[in-house]
Motif scaffolding. Structure first.
Motif, PDB file in Angstrom:
ATOM      1  N   LYS A  55       0.824  -1.211   0.000  1.00  0.00           N
ATOM      2  CA  LYS A  55       0.000   0.000   0.000  1.00  0.00           C
ATOM      3  C   LYS A  55       0.857   1.260   0.000  1.00  0.00           C
ATOM      4  N   ARG A  56       2.014   1.192   0.611  1.00  0.00           N
ATOM      5  CA  ARG A  56       2.878   2.363   0.716  1.00  0.00           C
ATOM      6  C   ARG A  56       3.214   2.967  -0.646  1.00  0.00           C
ATOM      7  N   ASN A  57       3.328   2.112  -1.655  1.00  0.00           N
ATOM      8  CA  ASN A  57       3.727   2.582  -2.979  1.00  0.00           C
ATOM      9  C   ASN A  57       2.595   2.552  -3.994  1.00  0.00           C
ATOM     10  N   GLN A  58       1.467   1.965  -3.636  1.00  0.00           N
ATOM     11  CA  GLN A  58       0.388   1.791  -4.604  1.00  0.00           C
ATOM     12  C   GLN A  58      -0.439   3.041  -4.841  1.00  0.00           C
ATOM     13  N   ILE A  59      -0.578   3.855  -3.794  1.00  0.00           N
ATOM     14  CA  ILE A  59      -1.395   5.051  -3.929  1.00  0.00           C
ATOM     15  C   ILE A  59      -0.540   6.296  -3.723  1.00  0.00           C
ATOM     16  N   TYR A  60      -1.051   7.416  -4.149  1.00  0.00           N
ATOM     17  CA  TYR A  60      -0.344   8.691  -4.044  1.00  0.00           C
ATOM     18  C   TYR A  60      -0.612   9.291  -2.670  1.00  0.00           C
ATOM     19  N   PHE A  61       0.466   9.555  -1.925  1.00  0.00           N
ATOM     20  CA  PHE A  61       0.356  10.204  -0.627  1.00  0.00           C
ATOM     21  C   PHE A  61       0.828  11.651  -0.748  1.00  0.00           C
ATOM     22  N   PRO A  62      -0.085  12.637  -0.630  1.00  0.00           N
ATOM     23  CA  PRO A  62       0.332  14.043  -0.663  1.00  0.00           C
ATOM     24  C   PRO A  62       1.327  14.343   0.444  1.00  0.00           C
ATOM     25  N   GLN A  63       2.277  15.203   0.173  1.00  0.00           N
ATOM     26  CA  GLN A  63       3.315  15.518   1.149  1.00  0.00           C
ATOM     27  C   GLN A  63       2.743  15.995   2.482  1.00  0.00           C
ATOM     28  N   LYS A  64       1.645  16.716   2.440  1.00  0.00           N
ATOM     29  CA  LYS A  64       1.096  17.309   3.656  1.00  0.00           C
ATOM     30  C   LYS A  64       0.566  16.275   4.655  1.00  0.00           C
ATOM     31  N   ILE A  65       0.277  15.067   4.208  1.00  0.00           N
ATOM     32  CA  ILE A  65      -0.240  14.061   5.144  1.00  0.00           C
ATOM     33  C   ILE A  65       0.827  13.045   5.534  1.00  0.00           C
ATOM     34  N   ILE A  66       2.044  13.240   5.045  1.00  0.00           N
ATOM     35  CA  ILE A  66       3.145  12.347   5.410  1.00  0.00           C
ATOM     36  C   ILE A  66       3.859  12.926   6.625  1.00  0.00           C
ATOM     37  N   GLY A  67       3.802  12.246   7.722  1.00  0.00           N
ATOM     38  CA  GLY A  67       4.440  12.744   8.931  1.00  0.00           C
ATOM     39  C   GLY A  67       3.928  12.021  10.155  1.00  0.00           C
ATOM     40  N   ARG A  68       4.419  12.434  11.320  1.00  0.00           N
ATOM     41  CA  ARG A  68       4.085  11.760  12.573  1.00  0.00           C
ATOM     42  C   ARG A  68       3.082  12.531  13.422  1.00  0.00           C
ATOM     43  N   GLY A  69       2.605  13.679  12.911  1.00  0.00           N
ATOM     44  CA  GLY A  69       1.627  14.442  13.667  1.00  0.00           C
ATOM     45  C   GLY A  69       0.309  13.691  13.784  1.00  0.00           C
ATOM     46  N   ILE A  70      -0.437  13.957  14.865  1.00  0.00           N
ATOM     47  CA  ILE A  70      -1.698  13.248  15.093  1.00  0.00           C
ATOM     48  C   ILE A  70      -2.671  13.503  13.957  1.00  0.00           C
ATOM     49  N   VAL A  71      -2.801  14.758  13.544  1.00  0.00           N
ATOM     50  CA  VAL A  71      -3.717  15.093  12.457  1.00  0.00           C
ATOM     51  C   VAL A  71      -3.280  14.402  11.171  1.00  0.00           C
ATOM     52  N   GLN A  72      -1.976  14.392  10.902  1.00  0.00           N
ATOM     53  CA  GLN A  72      -1.460  13.729   9.704  1.00  0.00           C
ATOM     54  C   GLN A  72      -1.771  12.243   9.729  1.00  0.00           C
ATOM     55  N   LYS A  73      -1.602  11.614  10.900  1.00  0.00           N
ATOM     56  CA  LYS A  73      -1.870  10.178  11.011  1.00  0.00           C
ATOM     57  C   LYS A  73      -3.340   9.866  10.760  1.00  0.00           C
ATOM     58  N   VAL A  74      -4.228  10.707  11.287  1.00  0.00           N
ATOM     59  CA  VAL A  74      -5.662  10.483  11.115  1.00  0.00           C
ATOM     60  C   VAL A  74      -6.051  10.620   9.647  1.00  0.00           C
ATOM     61  N   ILE A  75      -5.541  11.669   9.001  1.00  0.00           N
ATOM     62  CA  ILE A  75      -5.865  11.894   7.590  1.00  0.00           C
ATOM     63  C   ILE A  75      -5.284  10.783   6.719  1.00  0.00           C
ATOM     64  N   LYS A  76      -4.062  10.391   7.026  1.00  0.00           N
ATOM     65  CA  LYS A  76      -3.414   9.339   6.242  1.00  0.00           C
ATOM     66  C   LYS A  76      -4.174   8.024   6.371  1.00  0.00           C
ATOM     67  N   ARG A  77      -4.569   7.669   7.581  1.00  0.00           N
ATOM     68  CA  ARG A  77      -5.314   6.427   7.789  1.00  0.00           C
ATOM     69  C   ARG A  77      -6.661   6.487   7.066  1.00  0.00           C
ATOM     70  N   SER A  78      -7.309   7.643   7.100  1.00  0.00           N
ATOM     71  CA  SER A  78      -8.589   7.811   6.405  1.00  0.00           C
ATOM     72  C   SER A  78      -8.399   7.653   4.903  1.00  0.00           C
ATOM     73  N   TRP A  79      -7.297   8.183   4.395  1.00  0.00           N
ATOM     74  CA  TRP A  79      -6.984   8.079   2.965  1.00  0.00           C
ATOM     75  C   TRP A  79      -6.751   6.620   2.567  1.00  0.00           C
ATOM     76  N   VAL A  80      -6.058   5.886   3.399  1.00  0.00           N
ATOM     77  CA  VAL A  80      -5.820   4.468   3.141  1.00  0.00           C
ATOM     78  C   VAL A  80      -7.145   3.704   3.095  1.00  0.00           C
ATOM     79  N   GLU A  81      -8.018   3.976   4.054  1.00  0.00           N
ATOM     80  CA  GLU A  81      -9.304   3.273   4.093  1.00  0.00           C
ATOM     81  C   GLU A  81     -10.164   3.641   2.889  1.00  0.00           C
ATOM     82  N   LEU A  82     -10.170   4.908   2.516  1.00  0.00           N
ATOM     83  CA  LEU A  82     -10.960   5.362   1.373  1.00  0.00           C
ATOM     84  C   LEU A  82     -10.535   4.672   0.079  1.00  0.00           C
ATOM     85  N   THR A  83      -9.238   4.391  -0.039  1.00  0.00           N
ATOM     86  CA  THR A  83      -8.713   3.803  -1.276  1.00  0.00           C
ATOM     87  C   THR A  83      -8.779   2.279  -1.297  1.00  0.00           C
ATOM     88  N   GLY A  84      -9.365   1.690  -0.247  1.00  0.00           N
ATOM     89  CA  GLY A  84      -9.540   0.239  -0.241  1.00  0.00           C
ATOM     90  C   GLY A  84      -9.007  -0.473   0.982  1.00  0.00           C
TER      91      GLY A  84
END
Length: 206
Positions: A55-84
């Motif tokens: 999954k790390r390489n299959q979808i496009y991760f915008p730079q703004k959601i890549i990081g260790r911040g709590i908000v970034q983690k929540v958005i990133k996880r939501s993006w992963v779920e949305l894409t399958g």
């Protein structure tokens, strides 16, 4: 990278040497350019079942959601779920892939000069490779592994050189201390990870 060194060794600031400097130097002098890098292919360690590594390489991760911040983690996880989810990716969300087979493994490696020279030459000719990894998650656990397996030195491999305890399912290795020192010395590895002197300052007394 550059400088014509025989070896390039990527280690962590929380690593602690198990051997003396001279022993480490003698070790690398005896290796004749052999690469020390851990890797396995994608599809769940070769079992042909997708997992979060793929999954790390299959979808496009915008730079703004890549990081260790709590908000970034929540958005990133939501993006992963949305894409399958982690175990699949809806075709609609699959990004254009590089014409390579991806490999994954530990961030920590030691590569011989010939391999590093080949990597630098490859990257100079394939800017799209670097650009692709700018929008992946944990690129340090795939970028070099994939390049080594692309190179003429793909068979010159062993595991990494770091002693650690990484419990199944954990996100990071446990902090090592005095009780781990004897086992680490007998492990055959060169360094141990990870060490936190605020947790156990035993190592300063060696």
């Amino acid at each position: 990278m550059g400088g014509g060194y025989d070896y390039y060794w990527l280690i962590s600031g929380q690593d602690w040497p198990i051997c003396s400097v001279n022993e480490i130097i003698r070790f690398f002098e005896s290796q004749d350019g052999k690469n020390y890098i851990q890797y396995w292919n994608s599809k769940n360690y070769g079992d042909h079942k997708q997992n979060n590594l793929d999954k790390r390489n299959q979808i496009y991760f915008p730079q703004k959601i890549i990081g260790r911040g709590i908000v970034q983690k929540v958005i990133k996880r939501s993006w992963v779920e949305l894409t399958g989810g982690y175990n699949r990716t809806w075709r609609l969300f699959e990004r254009k892939q590089l014409p390579v087979k991806f490999y994954f493994g530990s961030s920590w490696w030691a590569l011989g000069r010939d391999t590093v020279d080949w990597i630098m030459e490859y990257l100079a000719k394939h800017e799209e490779y670097y650009a692709f990894y700018c929008n992946t998650v944990c690129p340090d656990e795939s970028f070099f592994q994939t390049l080594v397996m692309l190179s003429p030195f793909a068979d010159d491999k062993t595991d990494y050189l770091t002693y650690l305890h990484f419990p199944a399912g954990a996100n990071s290795p446990v902090v090592l201390g005095k009780s781990d020192w004897e086992e680490a010395q007998n492990s055959g590895y060169l360094i141990m990870r990870k060490v936190d002197l605020d947790v156990d300052d035993f190592f300063l007394k060696l």
